[in-house]
Scaffold this motif. Structure first.
Motif, PDB file in Angstrom:
ATOM      1  N   LYS A 145       0.828  -1.199   0.000  1.00  0.00           N
ATOM      2  CA  LYS A 145       0.000   0.000   0.000  1.00  0.00           C
ATOM      3  C   LYS A 145       0.867   1.256   0.000  1.00  0.00           C
ATOM      4  N   GLU A 146       1.894   1.272   0.847  1.00  0.00           N
ATOM      5  CA  GLU A 146       2.803   2.421   0.903  1.00  0.00           C
ATOM      6  C   GLU A 146       3.504   2.604  -0.428  1.00  0.00           C
ATOM      7  N   ALA A 147       3.967   1.499  -1.015  1.00  0.00           N
ATOM      8  CA  ALA A 147       4.671   1.572  -2.305  1.00  0.00           C
ATOM      9  C   ALA A 147       3.742   2.153  -3.369  1.00  0.00           C
ATOM     10  N   ALA A 148       2.508   1.666  -3.410  1.00  0.00           N
ATOM     11  CA  ALA A 148       1.545   2.134  -4.414  1.00  0.00           C
ATOM     12  C   ALA A 148       1.189   3.601  -4.185  1.00  0.00           C
ATOM     13  N   TRP A 149       1.120   4.003  -2.912  1.00  0.00           N
ATOM     14  CA  TRP A 149       0.759   5.380  -2.554  1.00  0.00           C
ATOM     15  C   TRP A 149       1.795   6.366  -3.086  1.00  0.00           C
ATOM     16  N   GLU A 150       3.063   5.972  -3.006  1.00  0.00           N
ATOM     17  CA  GLU A 150       4.143   6.881  -3.438  1.00  0.00           C
ATOM     18  C   GLU A 150       4.413   6.816  -4.936  1.00  0.00           C
ATOM     19  N   ALA A 151       3.746   5.915  -5.624  1.00  0.00           N
ATOM     20  CA  ALA A 151       4.087   5.695  -7.034  1.00  0.00           C
ATOM     21  C   ALA A 151       3.164   6.446  -7.979  1.00  0.00           C
ATOM     22  N   ASP A 152       3.642   6.604  -9.224  1.00  0.00           N
ATOM     23  CA  ASP A 152       2.795   7.073 -10.324  1.00  0.00           C
ATOM     24  C   ASP A 152       2.311   5.866 -11.124  1.00  0.00           C
ATOM     25  N   ILE A 153       3.212   4.864 -11.224  1.00  0.00           N
ATOM     26  CA  ILE A 153       2.907   3.653 -11.987  1.00  0.00           C
ATOM     27  C   ILE A 153       3.163   2.454 -11.078  1.00  0.00           C
ATOM     28  N   ILE A 154       2.224   1.505 -11.081  1.00  0.00           N
ATOM     29  CA  ILE A 154       2.328   0.353 -10.173  1.00  0.00           C
ATOM     30  C   ILE A 154       2.389  -0.927 -10.996  1.00  0.00           C
ATOM     31  N   ILE A 155       3.368  -1.773 -10.685  1.00  0.00           N
ATOM     32  CA  ILE A 155       3.472  -3.055 -11.389  1.00  0.00           C
ATOM     33  C   ILE A 155       3.367  -4.192 -10.372  1.00  0.00           C
ATOM     34  N   PRO A 156       2.221  -4.892 -10.338  1.00  0.00           N
ATOM     35  CA  PRO A 156       2.146  -6.080  -9.483  1.00  0.00           C
ATOM     36  C   PRO A 156       2.883  -7.223 -10.176  1.00  0.00           C
ATOM     37  N   ALA A 157       4.094  -7.500  -9.678  1.00  0.00           N
ATOM     38  CA  ALA A 157       4.888  -8.588 -10.277  1.00  0.00           C
ATOM     39  C   ALA A 157       4.751  -9.810  -9.382  1.00  0.00           C
ATOM     40  N   VAL A 158       3.504 -10.190  -9.169  1.00  0.00           N
ATOM     41  CA  VAL A 158       3.200 -11.308  -8.267  1.00  0.00           C
ATOM     42  C   VAL A 158       2.520 -12.399  -9.070  1.00  0.00           C
ATOM     43  N   PRO A 159       2.514 -13.646  -8.561  1.00  0.00           N
ATOM     44  CA  PRO A 159       1.817 -14.713  -9.289  1.00  0.00           C
ATOM     45  C   PRO A 159       0.346 -14.358  -9.474  1.00  0.00           C
ATOM     46  N   TYR A 160      -0.247 -14.825 -10.554  1.00  0.00           N
ATOM     47  CA  TYR A 160      -1.647 -14.552 -10.872  1.00  0.00           C
ATOM     48  C   TYR A 160      -2.556 -14.866  -9.680  1.00  0.00           C
ATOM     49  N   ALA A 161      -2.236 -15.950  -8.974  1.00  0.00           N
ATOM     50  CA  ALA A 161      -3.055 -16.361  -7.826  1.00  0.00           C
ATOM     51  C   ALA A 161      -3.103 -15.300  -6.731  1.00  0.00           C
ATOM     52  N   ALA A 162      -2.057 -14.457  -6.650  1.00  0.00           N
ATOM     53  CA  ALA A 162      -1.999 -13.432  -5.599  1.00  0.00           C
ATOM     54  C   ALA A 162      -2.539 -12.092  -6.076  1.00  0.00           C
ATOM     55  N   GLN A 163      -2.907 -12.007  -7.339  1.00  0.00           N
ATOM     56  CA  GLN A 163      -3.288 -10.731  -7.957  1.00  0.00           C
ATOM     57  C   GLN A 163      -4.430 -10.044  -7.222  1.00  0.00           C
ATOM     58  N   ALA A 164      -5.504 -10.794  -6.962  1.00  0.00           N
ATOM     59  CA  ALA A 164      -6.699 -10.193  -6.360  1.00  0.00           C
ATOM     60  C   ALA A 164      -6.402  -9.639  -4.964  1.00  0.00           C
ATOM     61  N   THR A 165      -5.608 -10.395  -4.191  1.00  0.00           N
ATOM     62  CA  THR A 165      -5.274  -9.962  -2.823  1.00  0.00           C
ATOM     63  C   THR A 165      -4.462  -8.668  -2.847  1.00  0.00           C
ATOM     64  N   VAL A 166      -3.436  -8.654  -3.689  1.00  0.00           N
ATOM     65  CA  VAL A 166      -2.588  -7.456  -3.792  1.00  0.00           C
ATOM     66  C   VAL A 166      -3.434  -6.268  -4.252  1.00  0.00           C
ATOM     67  N   ALA A 167      -4.285  -6.506  -5.244  1.00  0.00           N
ATOM     68  CA  ALA A 167      -5.131  -5.424  -5.767  1.00  0.00           C
ATOM     69  C   ALA A 167      -6.020  -4.856  -4.661  1.00  0.00           C
ATOM     70  N   GLY A 168      -6.558  -5.757  -3.842  1.00  0.00           N
ATOM     71  CA  GLY A 168      -7.401  -5.320  -2.730  1.00  0.00           C
ATOM     72  C   GLY A 168      -6.640  -4.416  -1.774  1.00  0.00           C
ATOM     73  N   HIS A 169      -5.381  -4.776  -1.471  1.00  0.00           N
ATOM     74  CA  HIS A 169      -4.553  -3.974  -0.548  1.00  0.00           C
ATOM     75  C   HIS A 169      -4.300  -2.579  -1.075  1.00  0.00           C
ATOM     76  N   ILE A 170      -3.999  -2.489  -2.370  1.00  0.00           N
ATOM     77  CA  ILE A 170      -3.527  -1.208  -2.920  1.00  0.00           C
ATOM     78  C   ILE A 170      -4.655  -0.354  -3.503  1.00  0.00           C
ATOM     79  N   LYS A 171      -5.866  -0.891  -3.491  1.00  0.00           N
ATOM     80  CA  LYS A 171      -6.983  -0.216  -4.177  1.00  0.00           C
ATOM     81  C   LYS A 171      -7.161   1.267  -3.831  1.00  0.00           C
ATOM     82  N   PRO A 172      -7.227   1.628  -2.529  1.00  0.00           N
ATOM     83  CA  PRO A 172      -7.529   3.037  -2.231  1.00  0.00           C
ATOM     84  C   PRO A 172      -6.458   4.016  -2.709  1.00  0.00           C
TER      85      PRO A 172
END
Lengths: 216, 224
Positions: B61-88
């Motif tokens: 979340k902190e990383a996404a907050w400070e970024a202009d561009i976000i790259i989730p370089a995580v396995p597809y299975a973890a995509q939804a969880t990571v997306a949920g964390h960084i959504k706001p």
């Protein structure tokens, strides 16, 4: 350079972030509600428009030569906009504290490269809006047109006062006007930056503060 | 001023390959991963004079907050969880989907017919600008963006033209030739292309070193 992060740090950050997400928009809505009434669905729409951006002390929001795509609302922290001349001297155009807005309005409106820099004087949290998103906001929530018009009017009044003060005020008058209007800025930013903003030398500001201090 | 890029899962094969190339190209980076020691090693390893800053961030979340561009370089299975964390904190930002959602045996794509990993990400993050990119490049091939003087193609798909343009510039800065394949739904094809290339690599022994190149006799139209 790389930083050390411990397990405790992670927990602290997680808790902080959870809290911040809740209050990220609070100050924006407080500021907006002072001028216009927003319904809940309008607030929700706002949240989908503004880009949450955290920046660290000394990082740039805008560099000279880039287009100033964004107008920023400061939720937390302190920023400044400034120009740098050929000799490398900085002249501060504006400060922005919590609840204030900052950007290069000229570049924002014209898409021309900015002649200014904007950087953070403290770790800050911003809510950014670009021109197309702001137009979309005006269309979907027309009362924002009024909000930004009022903002622009206040900005004009402040700029007018500053212009008159700069061209006709004595150094002491100018310093006092600024310190009385914005004591929070005088407290939070280095003295030489206050001097730069007022177009005075740091030595002059130092002398003025001493004189004023003595008169008490 | 170059955009700040957050790589979530920076110690993975794709994450570290992208981190290395972005650092060389002079992009400020925020690296996030679960293994702090490996992040530190990566960070020291890719540090160079070109790079304005590389920060290690403990939380997605902190990383996404400070970024202009976000790259989730995580396995597809973890995509939804990571997306949920960084959504706001991802609202209005560009999210690059590099996912290749292969089954365990790498013989099929996991997202159902009629969608893709990129479109699923867009659905979870409706206020972000998801762009498909880099998924058709093997991690080991980021160091070799051309073969015998011919620049490899890197396909991009997205619904937001401004975001697609920014990502095209990133692709070019990494040494590849950006080809805009179409709207985000074309991700279905791009994810399928990598499934096939992966299969070809196994069948014909490319060993994860193979790239795409569209060959044409016509002079391509110059697009900025």
């Amino acid at each position: 350079m790389p930083q050390k992060v411990t397990g405790d740090d992670l927990l602290k950050v997680l808790l902080q972030v959870l809290l911040y997400i809740c209050i990220m928009y609070d100050l924006l809505f407080q500021t907006v509600s002072a001028k216009i009434d927003l319904a809940e669905d309008e607030k929700e729409f706002c949240k989908s428009i503004f880009i949450p951006r955290k920046i660290r002390k000394k990082q740039y929001l805008l560099q000279e030569g880039d287009v100033g795509r964004y107008t920023a609302f400061v939720s937390k922290g302190c920023l400044r906009s400034y120009t740098v001349n050929e000799k490398g001297s900085e002249h501060i155009v504006q400060f922005a504290l919590e609840g204030w807005w900052i950007g290069d309005m000229y570049s924002f409106l014209t898409n021309e490269p900015s002649k200014m820099n904007i950087d953070a004087l403290e770790d800050s949290e911003l809510l950014l809006v670009d021109y197309p998103s702001r137009e979309n906001l005006f269309e979907k929530v027309p009362k924002f047109d009024r909000f930004f018009r009022l903002l622009l009017e206040n900005n004009y009044i402040a700029t007018h006062r500053r212009l008159i003060s700069t061209i006709s005020g004595t150094a002491e008058e100018r310093y006092l006007a600024f310190a009385n209007a914005y004591p929070q800025i005088v407290q939070r930013v280095p003295q030489h930056m206050v001097a730069s903003y007022l177009g005075l030398t740091p030595e002059t500001v130092s002398r003025l503060r001493q004189q004023i201090g003595k008169r008490g | 001023m170059k955009s700040t890029i957050a790589i979530i899962g920076a110690t993975g094969k794709m994450g570290s390959a992208l981190a290395r190339k972005f650092a060389q190209a002079g992009y400020p980076l925020l690296l996030m991963g679960r293994e702090q020691e490996r992040l530190r090693e990566l960070s020291s390893g890719i540090w160079n004079a070109n790079c304005p800053s590389i920060e290690i961030v403990g939380c997605a979340k902190e990383a996404a907050w400070e970024a202009d561009i976000i790259i989730p370089a995580v396995p597809y299975a973890a995509q939804a969880t990571v997306a949920g964390h960084i959504k706001p904190v991802s609202i209005g930002k560009i999210l690059i989907s590099i996912a290749n959602p292969f089954s365990e045996r790498c013989d099929s794509l996991l997202p159902p017919q009629g969608t893709s990993a990129a479109e699923e990400l867009q659905e979870v993050l409706p206020n972000s600008k998801v762009v498909k990119a880099f998924n058709t490049i093997f991690p080991g091939d980021f160091e070799y963006p051309s073969t015998e003087g011919v620049t490899h193609d890197s396909f991009i798909a997205g619904d937001d033209m401004f975001a697609v343009e920014i990502v095209s510039r990133l692709v070019r800065d990494l040494g590849f030739n950006p080809l805009v394949a179409g709207r985000l739904c074309v991700s279905r094809t791009l994810e399928g292309m990598m499934l096939m290339l992966n299969g070809l690599s196994h069948r014909y022994g490319y060993n994860g070193h193979a790239a795409w190149k569209v060959i044409t006799r016509h002079e391509p139209i110059k697009i900025n």
